[in-house]
Design a protein around this motif. Structure first.
Motif, PDB file in Angstrom:
ATOM      1  N   ALA A 222       0.812  -1.213   0.000  1.00 44.66           N
ATOM      2  CA  ALA A 222       0.000   0.000   0.000  1.00 44.66           C
ATOM      3  C   ALA A 222       0.846   1.264   0.000  1.00 44.66           C
ATOM      4  CB  ALA A 222      -0.934   0.013   1.210  1.00 44.66           C
ATOM      5  N   THR A 223       2.129   1.147   0.386  1.00 47.16           N
ATOM      6  CA  THR A 223       2.991   2.326   0.447  1.00 47.16           C
ATOM      7  C   THR A 223       3.999   2.391  -0.696  1.00 47.16           C
ATOM      8  OG1 THR A 223       4.463   1.122   1.976  1.00 47.16           O
ATOM      9  CG2 THR A 223       2.796   2.562   2.951  1.00 47.16           C
ATOM     10  N   ARG A 224       3.963   1.437  -1.639  1.00 48.00           N
ATOM     11  CA  ARG A 224       4.831   1.546  -2.814  1.00 48.00           C
ATOM     12  C   ARG A 224       4.266   2.647  -3.717  1.00 48.00           C
ATOM     13  NH1 ARG A 224       8.890   0.732  -0.810  1.00 48.00           N
ATOM     14  NH2 ARG A 224       7.524   0.940   0.992  1.00 48.00           N
ATOM     15  N   PRO A 225       5.108   3.537  -4.230  1.00 47.69           N
ATOM     16  CA  PRO A 225       4.617   4.689  -4.995  1.00 47.69           C
ATOM     17  C   PRO A 225       3.601   4.350  -6.084  1.00 47.69           C
ATOM     18  CG  PRO A 225       6.962   4.930  -4.598  1.00 47.69           C
ATOM     19  CD  PRO A 225       6.586   3.565  -4.089  1.00 47.69           C
ATOM     20  N   VAL A 226       3.932   3.376  -6.939  1.00 44.38           N
ATOM     21  CA  VAL A 226       3.027   3.040  -8.037  1.00 44.38           C
ATOM     22  C   VAL A 226       1.730   2.439  -7.519  1.00 44.38           C
ATOM     23  CG1 VAL A 226       2.703   1.602 -10.087  1.00 44.38           C
ATOM     24  CG2 VAL A 226       4.922   2.707  -9.668  1.00 44.38           C
ATOM     25  N   ILE A 227       1.866   1.468  -6.599  1.00 45.19           N
ATOM     26  CA  ILE A 227       0.677   0.805  -6.055  1.00 45.19           C
ATOM     27  C   ILE A 227      -0.138   1.778  -5.221  1.00 45.19           C
ATOM     28  CG2 ILE A 227      -0.150  -1.053  -4.564  1.00 45.19           C
ATOM     29  CD1 ILE A 227       2.352  -2.632  -5.328  1.00 45.19           C
ATOM     30  N   ALA A 228       0.558   2.589  -4.398  1.00 46.06           N
ATOM     31  CA  ALA A 228      -0.143   3.549  -3.549  1.00 46.06           C
ATOM     32  C   ALA A 228      -0.920   4.559  -4.396  1.00 46.06           C
ATOM     33  CB  ALA A 228       0.855   4.271  -2.645  1.00 46.06           C
ATOM     34  N   GLY A 229      -0.306   4.993  -5.516  1.00 40.50           N
ATOM     35  CA  GLY A 229      -0.998   5.927  -6.398  1.00 40.50           C
ATOM     36  C   GLY A 229      -2.255   5.325  -6.988  1.00 40.50           C
ATOM     37  N   ALA A 230      -2.144   4.056  -7.420  1.00 44.15           N
ATOM     38  CA  ALA A 230      -3.309   3.374  -7.998  1.00 44.15           C
ATOM     39  C   ALA A 230      -4.403   3.171  -6.954  1.00 44.15           C
ATOM     40  CB  ALA A 230      -2.885   2.029  -8.587  1.00 44.15           C
ATOM     41  N   LEU A 231      -3.986   2.776  -5.732  1.00 43.25           N
ATOM     42  CA  LEU A 231      -4.972   2.550  -4.675  1.00 43.25           C
ATOM     43  C   LEU A 231      -5.623   3.857  -4.238  1.00 43.25           C
ATOM     44  CD1 LEU A 231      -3.166  -0.137  -2.463  1.00 43.25           C
ATOM     45  CD2 LEU A 231      -5.052  -0.477  -4.070  1.00 43.25           C
ATOM     46  N   ALA A 232      -4.818   4.937  -4.207  1.00 44.22           N
ATOM     47  CA  ALA A 232      -5.378   6.232  -3.824  1.00 44.22           C
ATOM     48  C   ALA A 232      -6.424   6.692  -4.844  1.00 44.22           C
ATOM     49  CB  ALA A 232      -4.264   7.268  -3.705  1.00 44.22           C
ATOM     50  N   ARG A 233      -6.164   6.385  -6.116  1.00 45.23           N
ATOM     51  CA  ARG A 233      -7.075   6.817  -7.177  1.00 45.23           C
ATOM     52  C   ARG A 233      -8.294   5.909  -7.306  1.00 45.23           C
ATOM     53  NH1 ARG A 233      -6.882  10.256 -11.363  1.00 45.23           N
ATOM     54  NH2 ARG A 233      -8.051   9.759 -13.271  1.00 45.23           N
ATOM     55  N   TRP A 234      -8.064   4.582  -7.155  1.00 44.60           N
ATOM     56  CA  TRP A 234      -9.140   3.622  -7.409  1.00 44.60           C
ATOM     57  C   TRP A 234      -9.552   2.805  -6.195  1.00 44.60           C
ATOM     58  CZ3 TRP A 234     -11.291   4.802 -11.772  1.00 44.60           C
ATOM     59  CH2 TRP A 234     -10.523   5.319 -12.818  1.00 44.60           C
ATOM     60  N   GLY A 235      -8.884   3.019  -5.057  1.00 48.89           N
ATOM     61  CA  GLY A 235      -9.178   2.195  -3.883  1.00 48.89           C
ATOM     62  C   GLY A 235     -10.622   2.274  -3.426  1.00 48.89           C
TER      63      GLY A 235
END
Length: 209
Positions: free
Chosen positions: A172-185
């Motif tokens: 959840a804190t990896r930049p790419v994954i965190a960005g995707a989760l922040a946008r689509w979570g």
């Protein structure tokens, strides 16, 4: 502690709980920026998994606290929580649209900030419901292992819950994954919860499905 049992316990836990990493990553992303959210998520994960262990141990000793026919209906818990999360996400988006927010992403982040992240009870409920089918796997293993082996399995499982929480937070804190989760979570979490609920209901034959 027997190394063979440790290895078996690690394998059994990993196979039966691999989907929990996705859920934990979504929860950690949802709770990002909220003080105490990590503690609440970890507490909820432990509460849910301890409940699974308690039922499995009791069943291994011959108790029937959870009839087998009731297990499929545990799918109603994540289904209800998913529908609730979806409704909240839709309502927040509608409210943001009415306010004329120019930056949709900022509006979503503010809406999530107001939620304070998931509660321990919410995480525990989904963990227990999602692990309902695990009980059927754990019971015969525990019964065959005896008291000593059962204790070893439980100890390893409880350690691995912490490892799973760390893995979920890491993703959840990896930049790419965190960005995707922040946008689509806010969309993914309801969908995943609803899918898990329906899967539990259908695979268990609840309501004659």
């Amino acid at each position: 502690m027997n190394l063979g049992i440790i290895g078996q316990a690690v394998g059994l836990f990993a196979v039966t709980n691999i989907d929990d990493i996705l859920l934990l990553a979504l929860y950690f992303a949802r709770g990002a920026g909220h003080p105490g959210s990590t503690r609440r998520i970890v507490l909820g994960q432990y509460l849910g998994f301890v409940a699974i262990l308690a039922v499995a141990v009791a069943a291994a000793f011959g108790a029937t606290f959870l009839p087998e026919s009731a297990v499929p209906y545990l799918g109603l818990l994540p289904l209800a929580l998913g529908l609730k999360a979806g409704w909240q996400a839709w309502k927040d988006r509608a409210d943001n649209g009415e306010d004329g927010n120019e930056d949709g992403n900022e509006g979503e982040e503010e809406a999530q900030a107001g939620s304070g992240g998931p509660s321990p009870l919410e995480v525990a409920s989904v963990t227990f419901a999602n692990g309902g089918d695990n009980i059927g796997v754990y019971v015969p293993v525990f019964a065959a292992a005896g008291v000593g082996g059962m204790s070893a399995y439980a100890a390893v499982f409880l350690v691995l819950v912490a490892v799973w929480c760390c893995a979920g937070r890491y993703f959840a804190t990896r930049p790419v994954i965190a960005g995707a989760l922040a946008r689509w979570g806010h969309v993914l979490l309801p969908l995943v919860l609803v899918a898990i609920g329906l899967l539990i209901l259908v695979e268990g034959g609840a309501f004659g499905l």
